[in-house]
Design a protein around this motif. Structure first.
Motif, PDB file in Angstrom:
ATOM      1  N   LEU A 139      66.303  25.172  43.343  1.00  0.00           N
ATOM      2  CA  LEU A 139      66.296  25.915  42.085  1.00  0.00           C
ATOM      3  C   LEU A 139      65.663  25.042  41.004  1.00  0.00           C
ATOM      4  N   VAL A 140      64.648  25.563  40.335  1.00  0.00           N
ATOM      5  CA  VAL A 140      63.957  24.812  39.286  1.00  0.00           C
ATOM      6  C   VAL A 140      63.680  25.720  38.098  1.00  0.00           C
ATOM      7  N   ALA A 141      63.319  25.122  36.977  1.00  0.00           N
ATOM      8  CA  ALA A 141      62.771  25.907  35.873  1.00  0.00           C
ATOM      9  C   ALA A 141      61.420  26.457  36.316  1.00  0.00           C
ATOM     10  N   ALA A 142      61.151  27.706  35.957  1.00  0.00           N
ATOM     11  CA  ALA A 142      59.896  28.327  36.409  1.00  0.00           C
ATOM     12  C   ALA A 142      58.682  27.531  35.965  1.00  0.00           C
ATOM     13  N   GLY A 143      58.770  26.858  34.816  1.00  0.00           N
ATOM     14  CA  GLY A 143      57.660  26.043  34.336  1.00  0.00           C
ATOM     15  C   GLY A 143      57.385  24.829  35.193  1.00  0.00           C
ATOM     16  N   GLN A 144      58.296  24.503  36.108  1.00  0.00           N
ATOM     17  CA  GLN A 144      58.071  23.392  37.023  1.00  0.00           C
ATOM     18  C   GLN A 144      57.241  23.812  38.235  1.00  0.00           C
ATOM     19  N   CYS A 145      56.862  25.067  38.291  1.00  0.00           N
ATOM     20  CA  CYS A 145      56.047  25.597  39.390  1.00  0.00           C
ATOM     21  C   CYS A 145      54.610  25.767  38.919  1.00  0.00           C
ATOM     22  N   THR A 146      53.690  25.079  39.586  1.00  0.00           N
ATOM     23  CA  THR A 146      52.271  25.174  39.248  1.00  0.00           C
ATOM     24  C   THR A 146      51.527  25.822  40.401  1.00  0.00           C
ATOM     25  N   LYS A 147      50.948  26.993  40.155  1.00  0.00           N
ATOM     26  CA  LYS A 147      50.214  27.705  41.202  1.00  0.00           C
ATOM     27  C   LYS A 147      48.911  26.972  41.543  1.00  0.00           C
ATOM     28  N   VAL A 148      48.637  26.861  42.845  1.00  0.00           N
ATOM     29  CA  VAL A 148      47.382  26.275  43.316  1.00  0.00           C
ATOM     30  C   VAL A 148      46.873  27.113  44.487  1.00  0.00           C
ATOM     31  N   ASP A 149      45.659  26.805  44.919  1.00  0.00           N
ATOM     32  CA  ASP A 149      45.033  27.521  46.024  1.00  0.00           C
ATOM     33  C   ASP A 149      45.872  27.364  47.299  1.00  0.00           C
ATOM     34  N   PRO A 150      46.343  28.448  47.902  1.00  0.00           N
ATOM     35  CA  PRO A 150      47.192  28.339  49.095  1.00  0.00           C
ATOM     36  C   PRO A 150      46.453  27.853  50.334  1.00  0.00           C
ATOM     37  N   ALA A 151      45.149  27.660  50.237  1.00  0.00           N
ATOM     38  CA  ALA A 151      44.395  27.144  51.389  1.00  0.00           C
ATOM     39  C   ALA A 151      44.725  25.683  51.684  1.00  0.00           C
ATOM     40  N   VAL A 152      45.293  24.967  50.719  1.00  0.00           N
ATOM     41  CA  VAL A 152      45.587  23.556  50.915  1.00  0.00           C
ATOM     42  C   VAL A 152      46.855  23.404  51.754  1.00  0.00           C
ATOM     43  N   ARG A 153      46.885  22.371  52.599  1.00  0.00           N
ATOM     44  CA  ARG A 153      48.085  22.106  53.404  1.00  0.00           C
ATOM     45  C   ARG A 153      49.232  21.685  52.504  1.00  0.00           C
ATOM     46  N   PRO A 154      50.438  22.238  52.711  1.00  0.00           N
ATOM     47  CA  PRO A 154      51.583  21.850  51.871  1.00  0.00           C
ATOM     48  C   PRO A 154      51.866  20.356  51.887  1.00  0.00           C
ATOM     49  N   ALA A 155      51.732  19.705  53.056  1.00  0.00           N
ATOM     50  CA  ALA A 155      52.026  18.280  53.150  1.00  0.00           C
ATOM     51  C   ALA A 155      51.095  17.449  52.292  1.00  0.00           C
ATOM     52  N   VAL A 156      49.901  17.952  52.037  1.00  0.00           N
ATOM     53  CA  VAL A 156      48.928  17.282  51.181  1.00  0.00           C
ATOM     54  C   VAL A 156      49.159  17.653  49.723  1.00  0.00           C
ATOM     55  N   ALA A 157      49.348  18.939  49.471  1.00  0.00           N
ATOM     56  CA  ALA A 157      49.476  19.421  48.097  1.00  0.00           C
ATOM     57  C   ALA A 157      50.662  18.802  47.377  1.00  0.00           C
ATOM     58  N   GLY A 158      51.797  18.682  48.053  1.00  0.00           N
ATOM     59  CA  GLY A 158      52.997  18.196  47.394  1.00  0.00           C
ATOM     60  C   GLY A 158      52.857  16.811  46.812  1.00  0.00           C
ATOM     61  N   LEU A 159      51.983  15.984  47.398  1.00  0.00           N
ATOM     62  CA  LEU A 159      51.822  14.609  46.923  1.00  0.00           C
ATOM     63  C   LEU A 159      51.309  14.554  45.491  1.00  0.00           C
ATOM     64  N   LEU A 160      50.637  15.617  45.056  1.00  0.00           N
ATOM     65  CA  LEU A 160      50.182  15.651  43.662  1.00  0.00           C
ATOM     66  C   LEU A 160      51.345  15.798  42.698  1.00  0.00           C
ATOM     67  N   GLY A 161      52.512  16.159  43.212  1.00  0.00           N
ATOM     68  CA  GLY A 161      53.663  16.349  42.338  1.00  0.00           C
ATOM     69  C   GLY A 161      54.186  15.089  41.701  1.00  0.00           C
ATOM     70  N   CYS A 162      53.797  13.918  42.243  1.00  0.00           N
ATOM     71  CA  CYS A 162      54.269  12.673  41.633  1.00  0.00           C
ATOM     72  C   CYS A 162      53.291  11.527  41.857  1.00  0.00           C
ATOM     73  N   GLY A 163      53.464  10.765  42.953  1.00  0.00           N
ATOM     74  CA  GLY A 163      52.780   9.487  43.083  1.00  0.00           C
ATOM     75  C   GLY A 163      51.268   9.542  43.074  1.00  0.00           C
ATOM     76  N   VAL A 164      50.686  10.465  43.827  1.00  0.00           N
ATOM     77  CA  VAL A 164      49.230  10.532  43.884  1.00  0.00           C
ATOM     78  C   VAL A 164      48.653  10.945  42.537  1.00  0.00           C
ATOM     79  N   MET A 165      49.290  11.900  41.876  1.00  0.00           N
ATOM     80  CA  MET A 165      48.822  12.299  40.548  1.00  0.00           C
ATOM     81  C   MET A 165      48.993  11.163  39.546  1.00  0.00           C
TER      82      MET A 165
END
Length: 361
Positions: A139-165
């Motif tokens: 459960l999160v605040a809706a503003g914590q959800c950022t829509k991106v292209d669903p073609a990207v693999r989830p295991a790759v995309a999630g890394l942008l959520g913190c360290g890689v970004m």
């Protein structure tokens, strides 16, 4: 109706984490429930477990995640069920002094969910960075959800959520690296190598990776380092100066966050150059520099919070660059694991065996 799911919890300071049954309430106004597909194991999660953030145990760990919105609460319009999203811990408020000055990347009043997730006995959980994503659904605040292209693999995309970004942004946003610049990055873990990838993306001419581990230096070359320096065997300041015509680098990124690495960064930059601190120091660390040197060398000394990113702007852009083959995010994924593999992933992290272990659900 509230749901029962499995999640990784840190019950006490320094104790091994455990997989527990978590109660996730239905989303209230401004909230969303997200079905997690992947979540990276970040050093920040280990800091929570070790009591290095605060003492609000028990913690629901995990924050570097991607998944699909399952349901939303009243008033939510930016995301809808079925959207593929990366979770972020900078859900900007739009009304604080930073937002009103047009600098939402520095928002001082970021949003989290109002309701608490709990253990079965009703004990409230503290979600890591307001997210808590080592879990089947969160459960999160809706503003914590950022829509991106669903073609990207989830295991790759999630890394942008913190360290890689954080690393990409330290170079691109905070450091403003540009074409023909010279860059040095101290510390070549996930964040440091992301800074190297960002410098390469921006067109830096010389990119120098500095670490004490030859394996990490080899990783750095894969992300775009043109030169490597093992600072255990070589004076890093002298080596960086020698590789930059005797001057020092235009930008030095400290991805470690210790007094000794910061001093190296300070003296390894060119006159009027920039130092960016993105590695997180512990509260006990102190730094001493001659004030005459701070004045005499000029330039900028900056800290980078979350890579000074604006998730709504940066996440989709970075995903698009990855899908175009210009940003090798897949190289950060060392292994994929299950929820019950987080404690072992922490051990591998401590010994530098991995860039990122990623929980896949």
């Amino acid at each position: 109706m509230a749901q029962q799911v499995r999640g990784v919890v840190s019950l006490a300071k320094g104790a091994p984490v455990s997989v527990e049954t978590i109660i996730v309430p239905d989303p209230g106004p401004g909230e969303a429930v997200v079905k997690i597909q992947a979540c990276g194991v970040c050093h920040t999660d280990l800091h929570y477990r070790e009591g290095g953030i605060n003492d609000d145990f028990p913690f629901l760990l995990g924050h570097e995640a991607a998944g699909v919105v399952e349901s939303v609460g009243e008033g939510v319009t930016d995301v809808t069920p079925g959207d593929f999203v990366i979770l972020n811990w900078r859900a900007v408020c739009g009304s604080c002094r930073a937002c009103l000055r047009g600098r939402p990347q520095y928002c001082f009043n970021t949003h989290n969910a109002s309701q608490a997730m709990t253990l079965e006995d009703g004990t409230k959980l503290s979600p890591a960075l307001g997210i808590g994503a080592f879990i089947e659904k969160t459960l999160v605040a809706a503003g914590q959800c950022t829509k991106v292209d669903p073609a990207v693999r989830p295991a790759v995309a999630g890394l942008l959520g913190c360290g890689v970004m954080a690393g990409l942004g330290a170079a691109l946003n905070t450091g403003n690296v540009g074409r023909d610049d010279t860059v040095a990055v101290i510390g070549c873990g996930g964040v440091g190598n992301a800074a190297i990838a960002g410098a390469r993306l921006a067109g830096a001419r010389t990119i120098i990776a500095v670490d004490v581990d030859d394996t990490k230096l080899q990783w750095a070359t894969e992300f775009g380092a043109t030169h490597t320096v093992n600072s255990k065997a070589t004076d890093a300041v002298e080596a960086i100066q020698a590789l930059t015509g005797g001057f020092g680098a235009d930008l030095v990124v400290d991805a470690v966050g210790r007094p000794e690495t910061y001093r190296t960064a300070f003296y390894a930059r060119d006159l009027a150059g920039t130092v960016v601190l993105v590695g997180v120091p512990n509260p006990e660390m102190k730094l001493e520099l001659p004030l005459a040197d701070v004045f005499g060398r000029g330039g900028s000394l900056k800290s980078s919070w979350y890579g000074d990113c604006l998730p709504s702007r940066d996440f989709p852009t970075m995903v698009d660059l990855h899908l175009q083959g210009r940003l090798p995010l897949e190289k950060f994924v060392s292994e994929t694991i299950a929820l019950d593999g987080v404690e072992e992933a922490f051990a591998k992290m401590k010994t530098g065996q991995v860039l990122r272990s990623v929980v896949v659900l």
